[in-house]
Design a protein around this motif. Structure first.
Motif, PDB file in Angstrom:
ATOM      1  N   ARG A  63       0.834  -1.215   0.000  1.00 20.22           N
ATOM      2  CA  ARG A  63       0.000   0.000   0.000  1.00 20.22           C
ATOM      3  C   ARG A  63       0.866   1.262   0.000  1.00 20.22           C
ATOM      4  NH1 ARG A  63      -4.745  -1.515  -2.006  1.00 20.22           N
ATOM      5  NH2 ARG A  63      -5.722  -3.187  -0.794  1.00 20.22           N
ATOM      6  N   VAL A  64       2.021   1.187   0.658  1.00 10.63           N
ATOM      7  CA  VAL A  64       2.958   2.314   0.615  1.00 10.63           C
ATOM      8  C   VAL A  64       3.422   2.540  -0.816  1.00 10.63           C
ATOM      9  CG1 VAL A  64       5.228   3.139   1.343  1.00 10.63           C
ATOM     10  CG2 VAL A  64       3.723   2.029   3.005  1.00 10.63           C
ATOM     11  N   ASP A  65       3.717   1.442  -1.544  1.00 11.66           N
ATOM     12  CA  ASP A  65       4.098   1.549  -2.954  1.00 11.66           C
ATOM     13  C   ASP A  65       3.023   2.286  -3.742  1.00 11.66           C
ATOM     14  OD1 ASP A  65       6.272   0.049  -2.248  1.00 11.66           O
ATOM     15  OD2 ASP A  65       5.572  -1.808  -3.173  1.00 11.66           O
ATOM     16  N   GLN A  66       1.771   1.915  -3.509  1.00 10.63           N
ATOM     17  CA  GLN A  66       0.658   2.531  -4.227  1.00 10.63           C
ATOM     18  C   GLN A  66       0.536   4.016  -3.893  1.00 10.63           C
ATOM     19  OE1 GLN A  66      -3.027   0.484  -3.560  1.00 10.63           O
ATOM     20  NE2 GLN A  66      -4.160   1.627  -5.105  1.00 10.63           N
ATOM     21  N   LEU A  67       0.773   4.368  -2.640  1.00  6.29           N
ATOM     22  CA  LEU A  67       0.711   5.774  -2.238  1.00  6.29           C
ATOM     23  C   LEU A  67       1.816   6.576  -2.916  1.00  6.29           C
ATOM     24  CD1 LEU A  67      -0.726   7.788  -0.230  1.00  6.29           C
ATOM     25  CD2 LEU A  67       1.188   7.347   1.304  1.00  6.29           C
ATOM     26  N   VAL A  68       3.038   6.021  -2.933  1.00  4.15           N
ATOM     27  CA  VAL A  68       4.156   6.702  -3.590  1.00  4.15           C
ATOM     28  C   VAL A  68       3.858   6.900  -5.077  1.00  4.15           C
ATOM     29  CG1 VAL A  68       6.593   6.504  -4.231  1.00  4.15           C
ATOM     30  CG2 VAL A  68       5.868   5.854  -1.934  1.00  4.15           C
ATOM     31  N   ARG A  69       3.281   5.877  -5.700  1.00  2.38           N
ATOM     32  CA  ARG A  69       2.943   5.973  -7.125  1.00  2.38           C
ATOM     33  C   ARG A  69       1.954   7.113  -7.367  1.00  2.38           C
ATOM     34  NH1 ARG A  69       0.728   1.434  -7.557  1.00  2.38           N
ATOM     35  NH2 ARG A  69       2.635   0.272  -8.058  1.00  2.38           N
ATOM     36  N   LYS A  94      -7.455  14.934  -5.295  1.00  2.00           N
ATOM     37  CA  LYS A  94      -7.547  14.845  -3.834  1.00  2.00           C
ATOM     38  C   LYS A  94      -8.362  13.619  -3.416  1.00  2.00           C
ATOM     39  CE  LYS A  94      -7.123  19.823  -2.993  1.00  2.00           C
ATOM     40  NZ  LYS A  94      -7.829  21.060  -2.560  1.00  2.00           N
ATOM     41  N   LYS A  95      -9.455  13.379  -4.139  1.00  3.84           N
ATOM     42  CA  LYS A  95     -10.279  12.200  -3.829  1.00  3.84           C
ATOM     43  C   LYS A  95      -9.510  10.918  -4.117  1.00  3.84           C
ATOM     44  CE  LYS A  95     -14.708  14.498  -4.722  1.00  3.84           C
ATOM     45  NZ  LYS A  95     -15.898  14.558  -5.617  1.00  3.84           N
ATOM     46  N   ARG A  96      -8.763  10.911  -5.227  1.00  2.00           N
ATOM     47  CA  ARG A  96      -7.981   9.722  -5.574  1.00  2.00           C
ATOM     48  C   ARG A  96      -6.908   9.451  -4.516  1.00  2.00           C
ATOM     49  NH1 ARG A  96      -3.823   7.973  -9.635  1.00  2.00           N
ATOM     50  NH2 ARG A  96      -3.118  10.125  -9.824  1.00  2.00           N
ATOM     51  N   PHE A  97      -6.251  10.537  -4.070  1.00  2.00           N
ATOM     52  CA  PHE A  97      -5.244  10.373  -3.022  1.00  2.00           C
ATOM     53  C   PHE A  97      -5.889   9.923  -1.714  1.00  2.00           C
ATOM     54  CE2 PHE A  97      -2.923  12.023   0.637  1.00  2.00           C
ATOM     55  CZ  PHE A  97      -1.662  11.490   0.415  1.00  2.00           C
ATOM     56  N   ALA A  98      -7.038  10.502  -1.394  1.00  2.00           N
ATOM     57  CA  ALA A  98      -7.729  10.138  -0.156  1.00  2.00           C
ATOM     58  C   ALA A  98      -8.086   8.659  -0.145  1.00  2.00           C
ATOM     59  CB  ALA A  98      -8.988  10.991   0.009  1.00  2.00           C
ATOM     60  N   HIS A  99      -8.474   8.137  -1.317  1.00  2.00           N
ATOM     61  CA  HIS A  99      -8.828   6.715  -1.411  1.00  2.00           C
ATOM     62  C   HIS A  99      -7.604   5.831  -1.162  1.00  2.00           C
ATOM     63  CE1 HIS A  99     -10.682   3.012  -2.780  1.00  2.00           C
ATOM     64  NE2 HIS A  99      -9.729   2.870  -3.692  1.00  2.00           N
ATOM     65  N   VAL A 100      -6.493   6.169  -1.828  1.00  2.00           N
ATOM     66  CA  VAL A 100      -5.260   5.391  -1.655  1.00  2.00           C
ATOM     67  C   VAL A 100      -4.743   5.531  -0.228  1.00  2.00           C
ATOM     68  CG1 VAL A 100      -2.858   5.163  -2.412  1.00  2.00           C
ATOM     69  CG2 VAL A 100      -4.658   5.603  -4.091  1.00  2.00           C
ATOM     70  N   ASN A 101      -4.828   6.750   0.300  1.00  4.60           N
ATOM     71  CA  ASN A 101      -4.371   7.003   1.674  1.00  4.60           C
ATOM     72  C   ASN A 101      -5.198   6.196   2.674  1.00  4.60           C
ATOM     73  OD1 ASN A 101      -2.802   8.224   3.669  1.00  4.60           O
ATOM     74  ND2 ASN A 101      -4.231   9.921   3.905  1.00  4.60           N
ATOM     75  N   GLN A 102      -6.504   6.115   2.424  1.00  3.38           N
ATOM     76  CA  GLN A 102      -7.380   5.363   3.320  1.00  3.38           C
ATOM     77  C   GLN A 102      -7.057   3.868   3.276  1.00  3.38           C
ATOM     78  OE1 GLN A 102      -9.499   6.589   5.591  1.00  3.38           O
ATOM     79  NE2 GLN A 102      -9.711   4.471   6.259  1.00  3.38           N
ATOM     80  N   GLN A 103      -6.702   3.378   2.088  1.00  4.10           N
ATOM     81  CA  GLN A 103      -6.313   1.970   1.969  1.00  4.10           C
ATOM     82  C   GLN A 103      -5.047   1.695   2.773  1.00  4.10           C
ATOM     83  OE1 GLN A 103      -6.127   1.495  -2.359  1.00  4.10           O
ATOM     84  NE2 GLN A 103      -7.984   0.259  -2.288  1.00  4.10           N
ATOM     85  N   LEU A 104      -4.093   2.640   2.725  1.00  2.00           N
ATOM     86  CA  LEU A 104      -2.868   2.485   3.507  1.00  2.00           C
ATOM     87  C   LEU A 104      -3.173   2.539   5.002  1.00  2.00           C
ATOM     88  CD1 LEU A 104       0.171   2.290   3.908  1.00  2.00           C
ATOM     89  CD2 LEU A 104       0.332   4.767   3.503  1.00  2.00           C
TER      90      LEU A 104
END
Length: 571
Positions: free
Chosen positions: A187-193, A215-225
């Motif tokens: 998930r960290v990899d996905q956030l960095v990407r 922002k919504k896309r980042f929030a989704h990835v951030n929430q997964q992490l």
């Protein structure tokens, strides 16, 4: 685990010295409650102040020695962790630079970035904590149990009865924790990407007013992490309270049993005081061991991810091959497809003599840039053979191969460094050679106007240069030193026609001895080439000079008409 041991091995002597000091400090900590019990039960009843001061001084000395030895050992542990992580990070970076383009795409750049940063940091924490607590905690645990057993075996057996339950607990939770930490790092990899894509495409995001969407896309990835971190940490966080419960149950039993034993005259009060102090030491040691398991679980997950990169076999191997062709540069029935993609180039054959200019023309997606990547051996052909100076391309060592090329790629990079370093790029060129390259790249006028000239500091990706200026800096890098083969992939797209014409004149006169491969979108950039290779859907549909193709090739005629309206091209 073997991977980590390999890197720790060179520092075993330093670790042994630090752990010996840590061992001595742990012994000092264990002596303190024993001395206290002795003072309460044997010294105070005598009424001798001298003996009280003597044994009190012994307690003070043990305390000072425990503090000093722990500080020294912790500093030594920090140095070993630093040096081990430095070696791992260095080897990982070296391996990443040796990966083929296909392997980089398989791992993905964000994943490699997080392995080089987050995962190496996790290993640093693991190596340091193992040295700081890996010796101290077990010594305090085992030593505490041993001393309490010598003080009162019955009470010790009551306490030890809780140990099997704690071992089972730690083992079960650790087995669940390691896979969860692996998922967390993914998930960290996905956030960095996501962050890299947003930063790289900042202009597009702003131009299309897609800030809220990103922002919504980042929030989704951030929430997964966050969810992955929460799941892993909650799983591992169950260990301390459960161990507290087990050990406090043991303590309750010890207090109850000790009350009956003191009442029956089987144990002295000083022993009970010491026993409770040792219990606190044992409890803290067990909690430290659970911390080690948590950090160790995360470290093992990170070690596996790093080892996966370092141990990956070299994909583009050098083969032994003698003289295979009379051609200087040739593609012989070359076919190629990217991983998980259809064939990009099919049965491509052409020959270029030393010093000739080969123009490569075709629509977007026709395979022009793929030819450049194959020639630089960023990939190997799936079929056929590429020849350079009569030898198979696979027979060249990377350093030998790349020394022959001056390259300007379609998506090239300017680094956050001086103009001098961006052009020289680690090569030992004099200022005279660099200024000559600047002049040949038609960049002399604007470089002379920059503050400091060649010492002007460029921003990352050349953010403080215009598109045309960046392209001319990249051209200067490729042309510096007059390479044997000059490969220009769409390197004049940001230049005006007049500057492009001057550049072509320089290539014809100053680089007459160099073999030139020019990939272009404009016919004007390659009209004077000795040969023009015309591609369509990865296949060769035309090969000849400008006049021949204009007279015989319908596709070339259509491109010519579309770009010029049928008028003669300006030379």
């Amino acid at each position: 685990m073997k991977f980590l041991i390999t890197y720790v091995k060179p520092y075993t002597k330093r670790m042994a010295a630090g752990m010996s000091i840590k061992f001595a400090g742990a012994i000092m900590d264990l002596l303190l409650p024993w001395i206290l019990a002795y003072i309460l039960d044997s010294v105070i009843p005598t009424g001798s102040r001298q003996r009280i001061y003597l044994w009190g001084g012994a307690m003070l000395l043990c305390s000072v020695m425990a503090i000093v030895t722990n500080i020294i050992a912790n500093r030594m542990a920090a140095r070993v962790a630093r040096d081990t992580t430095k070696s791992i990070r260095g080897d990982l970076f070296s391996k990443i630079t040796e990966l083929s383009t296909a392997q980089v795409e398989e791992f993905t750049v964000p994943s490699l970035v997080s392995r080089l940063t987050t995962d190496t940091y996790n290993l640093h924490q693991t190596v340091g904590m193992i040295q700081r607590l890996g010796i101290r905690a077990p010594i305090l645990l085992i030593g505490g149990i041993f001393i309490t057993f010598s003080l009162d075996p019955v009470l010790t057996m009551v306490l030890i009865s809780m140990v099997p339950f704690t071992i089972v607990l730690v083992t079960m939770i650790s087995r669940k924790g390691i896979p969860l930490f692996v998922q967390q790092q993914a998930r960290v990899d996905q956030l960095v990407r996501t962050v890299r894509e947003n930063i790289a495409g900042a202009r597009v995001v702003k131009a299309l007013s897609k800030g809220d969407y990103e922002k919504k896309r980042f929030a989704h990835v951030n929430q997964q992490l966050v969810a992955a971190e929460t799941k892993a940490n909650v799983t591992m966080a169950a260990t301390p309270p459960l161990m507290d419960l087990l050990l406090n149950l043991g303590l309750t039993l010890v207090v109850v049993v000790s009350a009956f034993r003191v009442n029956n005259g089987l144990t002295q009060p000083g022993v009970i005081v010491a026993f409770l102090t040792y219990f606190t030491i044992i409890l803290n040691a067990m909690l430290s061991i659970t911390r080690i398991f948590t950090v160790f679980s995360r470290g093992i997950a990170s070690a596996e991810r790093i080892a996966e990169v370092i141990r990956v076999p070299q994909q583009l191997k050098q083969v032994t091959s003698g003289h295979v062709s009379e051609a200087y540069l040739a593609f012989e029935a070359v076919s190629f497809h990217y991983p998980s993609s259809k064939e990009t180039i099919h049965d491509l054959s052409f020959t270029t003599a030393r010093g000739e200019t080969l123009g490569i023309l075709g629509a977007t997606g026709s395979g022009k840039s793929t030819i450049a990547k194959l020639l630089l051996r960023l990939y190997d052909p799936t079929k056929g053979q590429i020849v350079l100076e009569g030898r198979a391309l696979q027979s060249y060592a990377p350093s030998e191969l790349y020394a022959k090329f001056g390259v300007v790629l379609q998506k090239d990079v300017i680094f956050a460094d001086t103009l001098r370093e961006n052009i020289a790029f680690g090569r030992d060129f004099s200022d005279e050679v660099l200024w000559e390259a600047v002049k040949n790249a038609q960049a002399l006028e604007f470089v002379q106007q920059l503050p400091g000239g060649l010492d002007y500091l460029l921003e990352s990706k050349g953010a403080n240069l215009s598109g045309g200026q960046k392209q001319r800096v990249l051209l200067a890098r490729g042309m510096a030193g007059h390479p044997e083969v000059l490969l220009l992939d769409d390197s004049a797209s940001a230049l005006d026609y007049q500057t492009d014409a001057k550049l072509r004149q320089v290539l014809a006169t100053e680089f007459a001895s160099s073999t030139k491969l020019i990939i272009a979108q404009r016919i004007s950039s390659i009209q004077h080439a000795d040969q023009i290779l015309l591609l369509e859907n990865g296949e060769l549909v035309g090969l000849g000079d400008h006049e021949t193709l204009l007279a015989t090739n319908l596709l070339y005629q259509a491109i010519y008409q579309g770009q010029t309206g049928g008028e003669a091209l300006v030379s």
